[in-house]
Motif scaffolding. Structure first.
Motif: not given
Length: 449
Positions: A138-152
């Motif tokens: 749900c962090d749609v503002y910080r660049p790469a936040a979604i990718t970081q969560l997906q990787v982890n």
């Protein structure tokens, strides 16, 4: 590590107390004045320090203590009891519902506190307990936040629900609940956006999610290295959004520890977990009594035992023990022991939990060369299976090849082989320790890994 400076100062105070046969009221006042200064320097909230020293003094100048056989130790016990009370007395668990009933956890916090990584750490911890978690981006503002969560999430073997960065967080959260119900996932962990500072938009976004989704626990993630700022952040979130508990990150860093000692007293909310490193396994349950023991330099043997049980393969350990008794261990066993130590957080993490080591960790850490341990691992991995199993065949040409493969000088390979041979010789000279019949009792040796 956290609390090193505080531990050292408190141990110096207690050393003076132990040296006195009898304590006067003045002795206690002088000691508590030093304790007070140590706590303030550790960035503990000044109101908390004032109440803490007052409580200790009231108990410490009682007749039972002053006229006791060992008043110095009694004062130390009182300080320990008050530290435990300060941090919450009892361990607080996340309110996870039993069986297949769904639990929704919302993670909140400022940007940079480690919230996204902590969400993945928590998901892994709950998965290990038999739960079926779902991470929600749900962090749609910080660049790469979604990718970081997906990787982890992938590393933890936990699904990540995402709708990209164009949807509203509240809509993503609602859709995630439907997805979790459809796929029988019983813990939903919502990773919300952080800001560089607290603002109304952040608070409103969290409030909107709580209004539209049945959130069972709001967990605030704060950076322990920010000291009193972490406590102030926790208080603001408590007042404006409402939180159920706190996770302190970066407790393995150069933090003075004031946040851990102040948050419960200032906010009334418990510390649930502490982040002790960057690995996804470095999230520890917070035990007030164990943390007090660490602060006072008495170690944390219970946490060490639990860490060993969780990290060490018992069958491997038993097999290793048999090999050591027969003097039949080789470089494969050495590699296994290095891997197991690494799983437990490294030698520094292990030593920090041993009694009496807390205040000495600054000196010890300077002696621990983690890069040298990594080079050792590289050398062993550059050997063939035959060479690891039978180090006796390592001639000059083989050692040269291994050195090139590991990217080290041949002198390091020679040193490792020599150390290995010396270790074997030393163990042969101590059969009693290895469980042999000579030299006394059997079974005296315990594996350190």
């Amino acid at each position: 590590m956290a609390f090193e400076s505080l531990t050292e100062k408190l141990q110096n105070v207690f050393k003076k107390l132990r040296s006195k046969g009898r304590l006067t009221e003045e002795d206690v006042k002088i000691a508590l004045k030093e304790v007070k200064m140590a706590l303030l320097e550790a960035d503990v909230n000044f109101k908390v320090v004032k109440q803490f020293t007052k409580s200790v003094q009231e108990r410490a100048v009682g007749q039972d203590v002053m006229n006791g056989l060992n008043p110095g130790q009694m004062v130390i016990k009182i300080v320990n009891d008050e530290l435990v009370s300060l941090m919450g007395s009892e361990t607080t668990e996340l309110p996870i519902k039993p069986g297949n009933d769904m639990t929704v956890i919302m993670m909140a916090g400022l940007q940079g506190a480690g919230k996204t990584t902590t969400a993945a750490k928590l998901a892994g911890k709950l998965k290990a307990k038999g739960k079926r978690p779902l991470l929600v981006a749900c962090d749609v503002y910080r660049p790469a936040a979604i990718t970081q969560l997906q990787v982890n999430g992938e590393k933890q073997g936990v699904e990540v629900f995402s709708m990209g960065d164009k949807q509203k967080p509240v809509d993503i959260a609602k859709a995630a609940i439907g997805h979790a119900k459809e796929h029988q996932q019983n813990v939903v962990i919502i990773d919300t956006a952080g800001r560089l500072h607290i603002d109304e938009n952040m608070m409103q976004e969290l409030a909107d999610i709580k209004e539209n989704v049945q959130v069972d626990a709001t967990v605030l993630v704060v950076d322990a290295m920010t000291g009193q700022d972490a406590v102030n952040v926790a208080k603001t979130f408590t007042d404006k959004v409402g939180i159920d508990g706190v996770i302190l990150t970066k407790m393995d860093g150069d933090t003075r520890g004031g946040a851990a000692l102040s948050i419960k007293a200032v906010t009334g909310k418990p510390i649930l977990y502490v982040g002790m490193g960057e690995k996804l396994t470095d999230l520890e349950q917070f035990y007030p009594d164990r943390m007090a023991s660490r602060i006072l330099g008495m170690g944390d043997v219970m946490s060490l035992i639990e860490k060993v049980e969780a990290s060490v393969d018992q069958e491997q350990a038993q097999e290793m023990s048999k090999k050591l008794k027969k003097m039949d261990f080789d470089f494969n066993d050495y590699l296994t022991s290095l891997d197991q130590m690494n799983k437990m957080g490294g030698i520094g993490s292990i030593l920090n939990m041993l009694p009496g080591m807390g205040a000495k960790m600054k000196d010890i850490e300077g002696m621990i060369d983690e890069s040298a341990m990594n080079r050792t691992k590289s050398i062993i991995l550059s050997m063939t299976i035959q060479e690891r199993s039978n180090p006796g065949i390592l001639n000059v040409s083989r050692k040269n090849r291994i050195a090139k493969g590991a990217g080290v000088d041949i002198s390091e390979v020679n040193r490792l082989v020599k150390q290995f041979e010396q270790s074997k010789k030393m163990m042969k000279q101590m059969p009693g320790m290895m469980g042999g019949k000579k030299g006394g009792k059997r079974g005296g040796f315990k594996l350190p890994f």
